[in-house]
Design a protein around this motif. Structure first.
Motif, PDB file in Angstrom:
ATOM      1  N   ILE A 179       0.834  -1.205   0.000  1.00  0.00           N
ATOM      2  CA  ILE A 179       0.000   0.000   0.000  1.00  0.00           C
ATOM      3  C   ILE A 179       0.864   1.249   0.000  1.00  0.00           C
ATOM      4  CG2 ILE A 179      -1.629   1.346   1.396  1.00  0.00           C
ATOM      5  CD1 ILE A 179      -2.821  -1.388   2.285  1.00  0.00           C
ATOM      6  N   LYS A 180       1.949   1.218   0.794  1.00  0.00           N
ATOM      7  CA  LYS A 180       2.855   2.366   0.852  1.00  0.00           C
ATOM      8  C   LYS A 180       3.469   2.643  -0.518  1.00  0.00           C
ATOM      9  CE  LYS A 180       7.150   3.942   2.972  1.00  0.00           C
ATOM     10  NZ  LYS A 180       8.305   3.561   3.789  1.00  0.00           N
ATOM     11  N   ARG A 181       3.884   1.574  -1.205  1.00  0.00           N
ATOM     12  CA  ARG A 181       4.471   1.740  -2.537  1.00  0.00           C
ATOM     13  C   ARG A 181       3.442   2.292  -3.522  1.00  0.00           C
ATOM     14  NH1 ARG A 181       7.856  -3.949  -2.964  1.00  0.00           N
ATOM     15  NH2 ARG A 181       9.618  -3.323  -1.636  1.00  0.00           N
ATOM     16  N   LYS A 182       2.200   1.813  -3.407  1.00  0.00           N
ATOM     17  CA  LYS A 182       1.151   2.315  -4.294  1.00  0.00           C
ATOM     18  C   LYS A 182       0.886   3.796  -4.032  1.00  0.00           C
ATOM     19  CE  LYS A 182      -1.328  -2.006  -5.232  1.00  0.00           C
ATOM     20  NZ  LYS A 182      -2.591  -2.752  -5.037  1.00  0.00           N
ATOM     21  N   MET A 183       0.903   4.183  -2.745  1.00  0.00           N
ATOM     22  CA  MET A 183       0.694   5.592  -2.392  1.00  0.00           C
ATOM     23  C   MET A 183       1.820   6.456  -2.957  1.00  0.00           C
ATOM     24  SD  MET A 183      -0.635   5.401   1.560  1.00  0.00           S
ATOM     25  CE  MET A 183      -0.444   7.157   1.784  1.00  0.00           C
ATOM     26  N   GLU A 184       3.058   5.962  -2.819  1.00  0.00           N
ATOM     27  CA  GLU A 184       4.200   6.717  -3.341  1.00  0.00           C
ATOM     28  C   GLU A 184       4.103   6.852  -4.856  1.00  0.00           C
ATOM     29  OE1 GLU A 184       7.914   5.141  -2.060  1.00  0.00           O
ATOM     30  OE2 GLU A 184       7.513   5.458   0.070  1.00  0.00           O
ATOM     31  N   ARG A 185       3.686   5.758  -5.506  1.00  0.00           N
ATOM     32  CA  ARG A 185       3.579   5.798  -6.967  1.00  0.00           C
ATOM     33  C   ARG A 185       2.471   6.754  -7.395  1.00  0.00           C
ATOM     34  NH1 ARG A 185       5.242   3.622 -11.469  1.00  0.00           N
ATOM     35  NH2 ARG A 185       3.832   3.164 -13.181  1.00  0.00           N
TER      36      ARG A 185
END
Length: 363
Positions: free
Chosen positions: A136-142
């Motif tokens: 989820i964190k990676r998706k938010m950053e992306r």
């Protein structure tokens, strides 16, 4: 028959096993969960009545761990592992069938195995939750990077137009001169330089847009910050904002992920631009101290209201109108800085505006 002393010894072994298993789980590194599971099996092996012959096997959630002398045709006691109330595997404790029978397993051992399987299931659940948080964190950053890309697209196009026009113009001139004029060599150099410049701008765009694992390295952060500001020139010019960049030292080295540091600077400066008045001033200062590096972004906007100061880093919280902000920017910034073992804080600027300060430790 088992004597009272033997029963007491067995209870001590079982309680010791549960204590050791709990300790392993509490101190578990989720990146090395297989080591934790091996430790749990070792604890189980010691807790059995005939522990010198007991062997243990775990098969759950993609992990298969077996002690060294697991028998081919064992006498087994087994219990299931559940992860989020779904069967995810089993643990077996086995004796060789030529020396033992099913009656050699104690009733208390069955309860112990069930309790340990329950703890293993809880551990695997927490592992899945941790993995999902990372995703989820990676998706938010992306998502945040893509949002920033939308804001700087106009700037990128502007950056590309001038060098590409030079390429086309000088290429046309080269056609008519190359056979008769040595000036063509100089024009060719200009073409090459403009092409290289265009390539670098595109490279920055693609590099920033791609999802990549964190890559920490010791770098001079001054050119990274300068380059980020250069890409935001069109946004600054649009509101006629004066910007100032101050470095305490010509070179400031820090162990960071270059792309994530760029993302932090983009977010904070774009926020400063958005909330700054026309012809306002934004100051970015980098101060190197003995144990840390501090980056400050100062604007002359309306400042942060006391009503929202406790929510400013919450995901999806935004004071911008609907359609102008996702509420991810400062949340992502906070996460990136935390992953660098850093700290972000803000305070009021005088007479108006906000100062965001990031403190990165020198690691």
């Amino acid at each position: 028959m088992i004597s009272a002393e033997e029963k007491l010894n067995e209870r001590i072994k079982e309680l010791t096993c549960l204590y050791e298993v709990t300790s392993i789980i509490v101190n578990c590194d989720y990146n090395q969960i297989e080591d934790a599971l091996k430790g749990i099996l070792h604890c189980l092996q010691k807790a059995w009545r005939y522990n010198k012959d007991a062997q243990v096997k775990l098969d759950a959630s993609g992990y298969t761990i077996v002690t060294s002398n697991f028998p081919k045709n064992p006498i087994c006691l087994e219990s299931g592992i559940k992860v989020f109330n779904k069967k995810a595997g089993i643990v077996q404790v086995a004796y060789p069938n030529d020396k033992y029978s099913a009656s050699d397993f104690l009733r208390e051992e069955k309860k112990l195995l069930q309790n340990v399987c329950l703890e293993i299931g809880n551990l695997l659940e927490r592992k899945q939750i941790k993995d999902n948080e990372i995703i989820i964190k990676r998706k938010m950053e992306r998502a945040d990077r893509l949002g920033i890309l939308g804001e700087i697209t106009a700037g990128i196009a502007h950056e590309l137009n001038t060098p590409l026009a030079n390429i086309l113009g000088f290429a046309e001139l080269l056609k008519s001169r190359i056979m008769e004029d040595t000036q063509a060599v100089q024009d060719l150099d200009k073409i090459i330089n403009s092409a290289i410049f265009s390539r670098e701008v595109v490279k920055k765009l693609m590099f920033f847009a791609c999802e990549m694992p964190q890559q920490m390295s010791l770098v001079n952060i001054n050119p990274i910050i300068t380059s980020a500001l250069h890409l935001m020139e069109p946004s600054l010019k649009k509101k006629k904002i004066i910007h100032q960049l101050d470095f305490s030292n010509p070179e400031v080295f820090l162990r960071v992920d270059t792309i994530q540091l760029t993302q932090v600077i983009f977010n904070l400066v774009l926020n400063a631009i958005y909330f700054s008045p026309v012809k306002g001033r934004i100051t970015i200062s980098v101060k190197e101290e003995k144990k840390q590096v501090s980056i400050s972004i100062t604007d002359q906007g309306p400042g942060v209201s006391s009503k929202i100061k406790d929510r400013i880093f919450e995901p999806f919280f935004s004071t911008k109108p609907v359609g102008e902000g996702s509420g991810l920017g400062l949340s992502v910034v906070h996460g990136i800085i935390k992953s660098h073992k850093g700290m972000i804080k803000f305070r009021s600027n005088t007479p108006k505006g906000t100062i965001f300060t990031i403190d990165f430790p020198k690691i």
